[in-house]
Write an enzyme that holds these catalytic residues in place. Sequence first.
Site, mmCIF file in Angstrom:
data_model
loop_
_atom_site.group_PDB
_atom_site.id
_atom_site.type_symbol
_atom_site.label_atom_id
_atom_site.label_comp_id
_atom_site.label_asym_id
_atom_site.label_seq_id
_atom_site.Cartn_x
_atom_site.Cartn_y
_atom_site.Cartn_z
ATOM 1 N N ASP A 180 -6.067 -4.651 0.620
ATOM 2 C CA ASP A 180 -7.114 -4.002 -0.177
ATOM 3 C C ASP A 180 -8.468 -4.020 0.528
ATOM 4 O O ASP A 180 -9.481 -4.426 -0.058
ATOM 5 C CB ASP A 180 -7.249 -4.692 -1.545
ATOM 6 C CG ASP A 180 -5.914 -4.840 -2.261
ATOM 7 O OD1 ASP A 180 -5.143 -3.874 -2.270
ATOM 8 O OD2 ASP A 180 -5.657 -5.929 -2.816
ATOM 9 N N GLU A 232 -4.353 4.284 -8.618
ATOM 10 C CA GLU A 232 -5.014 2.997 -8.562
ATOM 11 C C GLU A 232 -6.071 3.080 -7.462
ATOM 12 O O GLU A 232 -6.202 4.096 -6.776
ATOM 13 C CB GLU A 232 -4.013 1.867 -8.267
ATOM 14 C CG GLU A 232 -3.068 1.566 -9.413
ATOM 15 C CD GLU A 232 -2.229 0.313 -9.189
ATOM 16 O OE1 GLU A 232 -2.456 -0.384 -8.185
ATOM 17 O OE2 GLU A 232 -1.342 0.044 -10.003
#
Length: 332
Positions: free
Chosen positions: A39, A215
């Site tokens: 991430d 997302e």
Amino acid sequence: MKKALWLLVTGLFCSVTAVAQNPLDFGLLIDGNPIRTADPSAHVWPDGRLYIYTSHDEECQADFHMKDWHVFSTADLVNWQAHGAVLSVDDLSWADDYAWAPDAAYKNGKYYLVFPAGTGVKDRANPANSTKWMGIGIAESESPIGPFKDVIGTPLWREPYANDPALFIDDDGKAYLYFHGIDFDYYVAEMADDMRSIKGDFQKMDMGGYEPKMEGPWVFKRNGLYYFTMPEGNRVLTYYTAASPKGPWAYRGVIMAQEHQSNNHHSIVEYQGQWLLFYHRWLDTPESRCNKRQRHTAAEYLHFNDDGSIVPVIRTKQGVGDFPDRLRAKVR
């Protein structure tokens, strides 16, 4: 404590394997095991360095039970500094798990880390029994490498359930917060001037009639055009463009195809005249005692067509390993 990093080799990776797979593994060991980063949120701050804020996969973790966030920085994408964990769920009074994808911003002379965290357990076999909840917090620091402090001691809101925050600071100084929410996607909230709350209510954005499961949004601006990018279906990186940070947005297509039918999470930044895509890959990790794929941060160059559209990115063996050579060629 700062530690030297290697762009393409971890302490336990064979260099041939690492280069072939293009992970940005940083050589940081925790309990003798290489840290797995995912991430990546990339930013260039006033000191001219590029910083990556990442989540941290625990060795052989079960179901994304993650505990802290890390920061790495570089001046040339090859020589890195690891600044360690700059915030942990142990520092929070309102959450104890799920230290997922963070983002960061610089405003008011301070650095802000926006992060998701939560409590409870997700029962995948019997969802009705799940107690899991997630919210978004914001922490402050005088330094880009922290330590960051949760100064408000609470999430920015409790409903809706939300994670994967992205902060975008526009040229006029206004800050916008995008996120993934359960049954609450494609909303934006404007941050208060002190960055400690949201201003007004959530605003539903016009996505041009196309709102797939998503997302990890990421928003940036180039040549006066705003880009809303995301992992569509949690797998394929795609994007929209608009003339405003709140839309209306027009869908433009794919940035990067899926790999291994696994999730991806990314960021896009310009550094020293070159646009870059940071993302994570699920790679075989033979040195892990789990003997399974785990996430590793990686990067590729990003290019645009004359009309502002993004040229689809192909994963490469080299990644951005030749960045210093490119810089030297510019100087000549």
